[in-house]
Design an enzyme around this catalytic site. Sequence first.
Site, PDB file in Angstrom:
ATOM      1  N   LYS A  91       0.850  -1.188   0.000  1.00 26.65           N
ATOM      2  CA  LYS A  91       0.000   0.000   0.000  1.00 26.65           C
ATOM      3  C   LYS A  91       0.884   1.236   0.000  1.00 26.65           C
ATOM      4  O   LYS A  91       1.730   1.393   0.870  1.00 26.65           O
ATOM      5  CB  LYS A  91      -0.908  -0.001   1.237  1.00 26.65           C
ATOM      6  CG  LYS A  91      -1.847   1.196   1.344  1.00 26.65           C
ATOM      7  CD  LYS A  91      -2.698   1.069   2.599  1.00 26.65           C
ATOM      8  CE  LYS A  91      -3.639   2.254   2.767  1.00 26.65           C
ATOM      9  NZ  LYS A  91      -4.447   2.151   4.008  1.00 26.65           N
ATOM     10  N   ARG A 144     -13.611  -4.796  11.456  1.00 32.94           N
ATOM     11  CA  ARG A 144     -12.235  -4.298  11.469  1.00 32.94           C
ATOM     12  C   ARG A 144     -11.871  -3.762  12.856  1.00 32.94           C
ATOM     13  O   ARG A 144     -10.740  -3.929  13.320  1.00 32.94           O
ATOM     14  CB  ARG A 144     -12.065  -3.205  10.422  1.00 32.94           C
ATOM     15  CG  ARG A 144     -10.632  -2.723  10.216  1.00 32.94           C
ATOM     16  CD  ARG A 144     -10.568  -1.850   8.974  1.00 32.94           C
ATOM     17  NE  ARG A 144      -9.219  -1.389   8.694  1.00 32.94           N
ATOM     18  CZ  ARG A 144      -8.701  -0.252   9.126  1.00 32.94           C
ATOM     19  NH1 ARG A 144      -9.453   0.564   9.886  1.00 32.94           N
ATOM     20  NH2 ARG A 144      -7.468   0.102   8.811  1.00 32.94           N
ATOM     21  N   TYR A 154      -8.046   3.718  21.508  1.00 30.93           N
ATOM     22  CA  TYR A 154      -7.990   2.340  21.993  1.00 30.93           C
ATOM     23  C   TYR A 154      -6.910   2.144  23.051  1.00 30.93           C
ATOM     24  O   TYR A 154      -6.845   1.090  23.688  1.00 30.93           O
ATOM     25  CB  TYR A 154      -7.728   1.380  20.828  1.00 30.93           C
ATOM     26  CG  TYR A 154      -8.802   1.422  19.770  1.00 30.93           C
ATOM     27  CD1 TYR A 154     -10.047   0.839  19.998  1.00 30.93           C
ATOM     28  CD2 TYR A 154      -8.579   2.056  18.552  1.00 30.93           C
ATOM     29  CE1 TYR A 154     -11.039   0.887  19.029  1.00 30.93           C
ATOM     30  CE2 TYR A 154      -9.566   2.107  17.576  1.00 30.93           C
ATOM     31  CZ  TYR A 154     -10.793   1.523  17.824  1.00 30.93           C
ATOM     32  OH  TYR A 154     -11.779   1.569  16.863  1.00 30.93           O
TER      33      TYR A 154
END
Length: 238
Positions: free
Chosen positions: A154, A204, A236
């Site tokens: 990517k 995800r 998170y």
Amino acid sequence: MKLPNEIEEYLVSRNFSENTRSNYYYDLVYLQAFFEDKSVTQEALELYKHQLSKLSPAAQRRKISSANQYFLFLYENKKINQFFKIKQVVQKKTQSSESYHPMIKEFPEFYGPLSCPGQFLALLILEFGLNFAEIQKLKWENFNWNFKYLTIEKAGIKRVLPIREKFAIRVKAIKNADELFAKSRQFLYTELKKFTNYSSKEIREQYILHQVKAGKTIYELANLLGLSTITALEKYYR
């Protein structure tokens, strides 16, 4: 004991993406500059931690994590004769951080005998944290079943993700995966919807939660996901 400068050796020894490598580099240069005229002692580490207190809690945790991993590398490679570790900061809970506590799910229904394209898509998202755009760029040849890893490229950066056996035994016999990867985003969305009521985003997020639970640092997780920044992951780690 002076802090040896082994930053380049440390970074070379780690399989970081360019962005993650850059983040670690600047964190460790910051650490090295602090100890330029100081010996490494527990008292000096406390002073370093105090200096970090002017930063945001997320930045403090990031720099402390980087420093602790570096200290471990130095100790394991006999560059220092004593292992040092900075105690992590305890972030004060705020209303915003208290309001976001998603529950970890296991999705046993995803791991039954493979029955439809939507199930395969759900497994790709849950096992590797992929989004639809990344799935569309996959080729079956990207899956190395002998050594159990998936290669994803990517923006010119390659990620190598481990393949778990529970995933491999369910999907490696697929013969026409490239046909699915070539489909439109709408087609992938529709097939996933046929299999589960959970959205790709929700699945995800479960990948993210499981990686956090497994002890991955915020930088390591960003690297696994191919993210250029850690901003989206900070919630998170609160």
